[in-house]
Motif scaffolding. Structure first.
Motif, PDB file in Angstrom:
ATOM      1  N   ARG A   1       0.846  -1.200   0.000  1.00 33.71           N
ATOM      2  CA  ARG A   1       0.000   0.000   0.000  1.00 33.71           C
ATOM      3  C   ARG A   1       0.876   1.242   0.000  1.00 33.71           C
ATOM      4  O   ARG A   1       2.095   1.166   0.206  1.00 33.71           O
ATOM      5  N   ARG A   2       0.232   2.391  -0.246  1.00 37.31           N
ATOM      6  CA  ARG A   2       0.980   3.646  -0.265  1.00 37.31           C
ATOM      7  C   ARG A   2       0.431   4.580   0.803  1.00 37.31           C
ATOM      8  O   ARG A   2      -0.769   4.571   1.081  1.00 37.31           O
ATOM      9  N   VAL A   3       1.333   5.386   1.350  1.00 41.00           N
ATOM     10  CA  VAL A   3       0.920   6.431   2.293  1.00 41.00           C
ATOM     11  C   VAL A   3       0.943   7.755   1.535  1.00 41.00           C
ATOM     12  O   VAL A   3       1.984   8.167   1.025  1.00 41.00           O
ATOM     13  N   VAL A   4      -0.229   8.374   1.419  1.00 37.22           N
ATOM     14  CA  VAL A   4      -0.360   9.620   0.664  1.00 37.22           C
ATOM     15  C   VAL A   4      -0.538  10.780   1.649  1.00 37.22           C
ATOM     16  O   VAL A   4      -1.404  10.730   2.523  1.00 37.22           O
ATOM     17  N   VAL A   5       0.308  11.793   1.510  1.00 40.22           N
ATOM     18  CA  VAL A   5       0.202  12.978   2.365  1.00 40.22           C
ATOM     19  C   VAL A   5      -0.365  14.126   1.542  1.00 40.22           C
ATOM     20  O   VAL A   5       0.188  14.489   0.507  1.00 40.22           O
ATOM     21  N   PHE A   6      -1.504  14.662   1.986  1.00 43.64           N
ATOM     22  CA  PHE A   6      -2.141  15.788   1.305  1.00 43.64           C
ATOM     23  C   PHE A   6      -1.720  17.101   1.944  1.00 43.64           C
ATOM     24  O   PHE A   6      -1.376  17.151   3.137  1.00 43.64           O
ATOM     25  N   ALA A   7      -1.748  18.169   1.143  1.00 46.64           N
ATOM     26  CA  ALA A   7      -1.485  19.500   1.693  1.00 46.64           C
ATOM     27  C   ALA A   7      -2.667  19.912   2.567  1.00 46.64           C
ATOM     28  O   ALA A   7      -3.786  19.423   2.373  1.00 46.64           O
ATOM     29  N   ASP A   8      -2.438  20.776   3.521  1.00 44.68           N
ATOM     30  CA  ASP A   8      -3.483  21.337   4.376  1.00 44.68           C
ATOM     31  C   ASP A   8      -4.298  20.268   5.109  1.00 44.68           C
ATOM     32  O   ASP A   8      -5.367  19.862   4.641  1.00 44.68           O
TER      33      ASP A   8
ATOM     34  N   LEU B   1      -4.691  10.248  -8.985  1.00 44.56           N
ATOM     35  CA  LEU B   1      -4.958  10.918  -7.715  1.00 44.56           C
ATOM     36  C   LEU B   1      -4.162  12.226  -7.618  1.00 44.56           C
ATOM     37  O   LEU B   1      -4.669  13.276  -7.225  1.00 44.56           O
ATOM     38  N   ARG B   2      -2.896  12.147  -8.017  1.00 46.14           N
ATOM     39  CA  ARG B   2      -2.029  13.338  -7.982  1.00 46.14           C
ATOM     40  C   ARG B   2      -2.545  14.410  -8.931  1.00 46.14           C
ATOM     41  O   ARG B   2      -2.590  15.589  -8.598  1.00 46.14           O
ATOM     42  N   ALA B   3      -2.950  13.948 -10.143  1.00 43.48           N
ATOM     43  CA  ALA B   3      -3.327  14.902 -11.189  1.00 43.48           C
ATOM     44  C   ALA B   3      -4.719  15.484 -10.952  1.00 43.48           C
ATOM     45  O   ALA B   3      -4.950  16.672 -11.167  1.00 43.48           O
ATOM     46  N   GLY B   4      -5.639  14.629 -10.469  1.00 42.52           N
ATOM     47  CA  GLY B   4      -7.029  15.057 -10.449  1.00 42.52           C
ATOM     48  C   GLY B   4      -7.546  15.554  -9.118  1.00 42.52           C
ATOM     49  O   GLY B   4      -8.672  16.041  -9.040  1.00 42.52           O
ATOM     50  N   SER B   5      -6.761  15.465  -8.067  1.00 42.26           N
ATOM     51  CA  SER B   5      -7.293  15.806  -6.751  1.00 42.26           C
ATOM     52  C   SER B   5      -7.354  17.306  -6.528  1.00 42.26           C
ATOM     53  O   SER B   5      -6.422  18.038  -6.887  1.00 42.26           O
ATOM     54  N   ALA B   6      -8.473  17.771  -5.949  1.00 39.66           N
ATOM     55  CA  ALA B   6      -8.592  19.181  -5.585  1.00 39.66           C
ATOM     56  C   ALA B   6      -7.640  19.490  -4.423  1.00 39.66           C
ATOM     57  O   ALA B   6      -7.230  20.632  -4.232  1.00 39.66           O
ATOM     58  N   ARG B   7      -7.309  18.444  -3.654  1.00 37.07           N
ATOM     59  CA  ARG B   7      -6.321  18.619  -2.555  1.00 37.07           C
ATOM     60  C   ARG B   7      -4.952  18.255  -3.095  1.00 37.07           C
ATOM     61  O   ARG B   7      -4.731  17.115  -3.501  1.00 37.07           O
ATOM     62  N   PRO B   8      -3.988  19.174  -3.137  1.00 34.74           N
ATOM     63  CA  PRO B   8      -2.663  18.831  -3.644  1.00 34.74           C
ATOM     64  C   PRO B   8      -2.034  17.689  -2.830  1.00 34.74           C
ATOM     65  O   PRO B   8      -2.180  17.640  -1.609  1.00 34.74           O
ATOM     66  N   VAL B   9      -1.356  16.781  -3.533  1.00 32.36           N
ATOM     67  CA  VAL B   9      -0.666  15.668  -2.883  1.00 32.36           C
ATOM     68  C   VAL B   9       0.782  16.074  -2.642  1.00 32.36           C
ATOM     69  O   VAL B   9       1.488  16.455  -3.573  1.00 32.36           O
ATOM     70  N   LEU B  10       1.213  16.014  -1.392  1.00 29.59           N
ATOM     71  CA  LEU B  10       2.590  16.396  -1.055  1.00 29.59           C
ATOM     72  C   LEU B  10       3.561  15.264  -1.312  1.00 29.59           C
ATOM     73  O   LEU B  10       4.673  15.466  -1.781  1.00 29.59           O
ATOM     74  N   SER B  11       3.153  14.034  -0.938  1.00 25.37           N
ATOM     75  CA  SER B  11       4.072  12.913  -1.126  1.00 25.37           C
ATOM     76  C   SER B  11       3.319  11.598  -1.158  1.00 25.37           C
ATOM     77  O   SER B  11       2.202  11.491  -0.637  1.00 25.37           O
ATOM     78  N   VAL B  12       3.917  10.616  -1.839  1.00 20.77           N
ATOM     79  CA  VAL B  12       3.409   9.243  -1.866  1.00 20.77           C
ATOM     80  C   VAL B  12       4.580   8.326  -1.527  1.00 20.77           C
ATOM     81  O   VAL B  12       5.625   8.391  -2.164  1.00 20.77           O
ATOM     82  N   SER B  13       4.435   7.521  -0.471  1.00 17.52           N
ATOM     83  CA  SER B  13       5.530   6.638  -0.049  1.00 17.52           C
ATOM     84  C   SER B  13       4.995   5.244   0.213  1.00 17.52           C
ATOM     85  O   SER B  13       3.832   5.082   0.579  1.00 17.52           O
ATOM     86  N   PRO B  14       5.844   4.226   0.043  1.00 18.66           N
ATOM     87  CA  PRO B  14       5.413   2.871   0.379  1.00 18.66           C
ATOM     88  C   PRO B  14       5.114   2.750   1.871  1.00 18.66           C
ATOM     89  O   PRO B  14       5.818   3.360   2.696  1.00 18.66           O
ATOM     90  N   GLU B  15       4.081   2.009   2.212  1.00 15.76           N
ATOM     91  CA  GLU B  15       3.790   1.762   3.629  1.00 15.76           C
ATOM     92  C   GLU B  15       4.762   0.709   4.147  1.00 15.76           C
ATOM     93  O   GLU B  15       4.854  -0.381   3.605  1.00 15.76           O
TER      94      GLU B  15
END
Lengths: 77, 431
Positions: free
Chosen positions: B24-31, B90-104
């Motif tokens: 799985r991936r850990v996705v960090v969103f801005a704000d 997810l990175r391209a289409g999200s209204a919330r900017p994605v800061l990082s994606v890392s392996p869990e």
């Protein structure tokens, strides 16, 4: 005379004047009221320091420490 | 170029230690606080569990295992089962900017593998035996290899804390140095904003000793001195020179507390105090002053003390005011990033600990004219390095008080010195 620092408790920080009056009434010669820190400095006759602990708002009464540097030409300062 | 710091950390075999991951991936969103929804459906992620849908935001572990995505709303973080294409979407289409994606990663209670532990133990014993029987183990007080040296550009201390590589200069930050005053006619400080005040009866703020000028030089000296190497850390900081020690080098609590009060009410986020009395017990007025200063956004940094003599096995003690919990205590390092022989060790008493370390051996800095410069040693010299660095961090982050304290510790470089001596290690400048 013994030089002392009186630390005032949090509940009396906005009422330092009253603490100062209490300290003077018990024989302290007040020199500085440091309102930014809640500390009052001054002096008392030797052996009478304990009497100040009873003043309302006093957290602690401590004899002043002396700090001394090495002389200017010392390699370690 | 070889980094002179690296020898402090032994090289380790890292191949074969690839961390285990879950897929799985850990996705960090801005704000983290944003209410903006994430368009999971667009990325083809189904079964989204949101911590806000559970009582107290407490997501049960079975949900975590089964969900396509688990959103921790308060953190702005989601754990997502998705392939590369979905993540791109997810990175391209999200209204919330994605800061990082890392392996869990899969985490273990240490030691993860008893074999690794046993090998480490064996190597440790072998290393200790080797050191004890070889001539490499330096005798106490013997010269150790230097990693830094003064150059034409900068002193070893300025290089070691990377002040010369920092994009910050302490601009807009008031730094109070409470000491023997300042040489107000020093040629390296003619254009600088200096506010000087004496708290010593019968003496003006002019430095009749030299110690105060040296400390101010280290904390706030210019980026390009007219003569000689750079020796100052926060070259654009506003200098508040409080004279609390007389020209003969001594002072009492009354003057020092008055100086702290002046610095706090003047809005100085950094207060440097290279002074102390060798007492074991924390002194209540300094604890109260330190606490109230922190509450008002001022961090007090004090010298741990020079009362050790490690050459004879004497560890010394952290005296007042540095032994108050609320005041940061600084130990002294040499050019090998090892403790200077005189640097005091932590005491078991609460507050009696060294918090950080900084260069304090053979430190070149300003000295009253006409001498202009002098090289001396002491935890007194380590302290203003940290004060200057605190000003850089205060400028870089806007943090004050306890937050600034935490930042200095977080960002310090860990050393192979006992924490009893060096605390969190060598304080470093922001990049």
């Amino acid at each position: 005379m013994t030089h002392i620092s009186v630390t005032v408790d949090d509940g009396h920080l906005s009422a330092l004047d009253g603490v100062v009056q209490g300290l003077r009434a018990r024989g302290m010669q007040v020199e500085q009221v440091l309102d930014g820190l809640g500390i009052i400095t001054g002096s008392v006759p030797p052996g009478t320091l304990g009497a100040l602990s009873g003043v309302a708002g006093v957290l602690s009464v401590d004899e002043q420490l002396r700090h001394r540097l090495a002389p200017p030409d010392a390699p370690v300062q | 170029m070889k980094d002179p710091r690296r020898p402090a950390v032994p090289e380790r075999e890292t191949s074969g230690l690839r961390p285990r991951t879950t897929g799985r991936r850990v996705v960090v969103f801005a704000d983290a606080d944003s209410e903006e929804p994430v368009d999971w459906a667009r990325a083809g992620v189904r079964d989204v569990a949101d911590s806000r849908d559970f009582a107290d935001g407490d997501v049960p572990p079975e949900t975590l295992r089964g969900a396509g995505a688990t959103v921790f709303a308060a953190l702005g973080i989601a754990v997502v089962a998705a392939d590369e294409g979905q993540l791109r979407e997810l990175r391209a289409g999200s209204a919330r900017p994605v800061l990082s994606v890392s392996p869990e990663l899969v985490h273990h209670v240490l030691p993860a593998d008893i074999g690794t532990y046993a090998r480490g133990y064996r190597d440790g014993v072998a290393d200790l035996a080797g050191r004890l029987t070889s001539a490499e183990w330096p005798a106490p007080g013997a010269a150790r290899p230097a990693r830094f040296r003064d150059t034409e550009e900068a002193t070893w201390g300025v290089q070691a804390v990377r002040a010369d590589a920092s994009g910050f200069s302490g601009r807009g930050i008031r730094v109070a140095v409470l000491d023997t005053g300042f040489d107000l006619a020093h040629a390296d400080f003619v254009a600088r904003a200096v506010t000087a005040r004496s708290f010593v009866a019968g003496e003006d703020a002019q430095d009749g000793h030299g110690h105060g000028t040296h400390c101010i030089g280290t904390a706030c000296g210019p980026a390009v001195p007219p003569a000689g190497p750079r020796y100052g850390v926060a070259s654009d900081a506003e200098i508040f020179a409080g004279k609390v020690l007389g020209n003969e080098g001594s002072g009492t609590d009354a003057g020092i507390l008055a100086g702290i009060n002046w610095a706090v009410t003047s809005g100085c986020p950094v207060i440097s105090m290279s002074l102390g009395a060798d007492v074991v017990e924390a002194h209540p007025p300094y604890s109260a002053a330190g606490r109230r200063a922190l509450q008002r956004g001022s961090l007090i940094i004090a010298a741990a003390g020079n009362n050790a003599d490690r050459r004879t096995g004497d560890d010394g003690l952290v005296g007042a005011p540095a032994n108050s919990v609320e005041i940061m205590a600084v130990g002294a390092l040499d050019q090998g990033l090892e403790m200077a022989y005189f640097s005091a060790r932590s005491l078991p008493e609460r507050g009696g600990q060294v918090d950080v370390a900084a260069p304090g051996w053979e430190v070149l800095s300003a000295w009253p004219m006409p001498d202009r410069y002098r090289t001396i040693s002491g935890t007194s010299m380590a302290t203003p390095h940290v004060a200057g660095l605190a000003a850089l961090w205060a400028e870089a982050t806007g943090r004050r008080g306890l937050e600034l304290w935490a930042t200095l510790c977080q960002e310090s470089e860990r050393l192979l010195q006992p924490s009893l001596d060096a605390g969190s290690g060598l304080v470093m400048a922001p990049r």
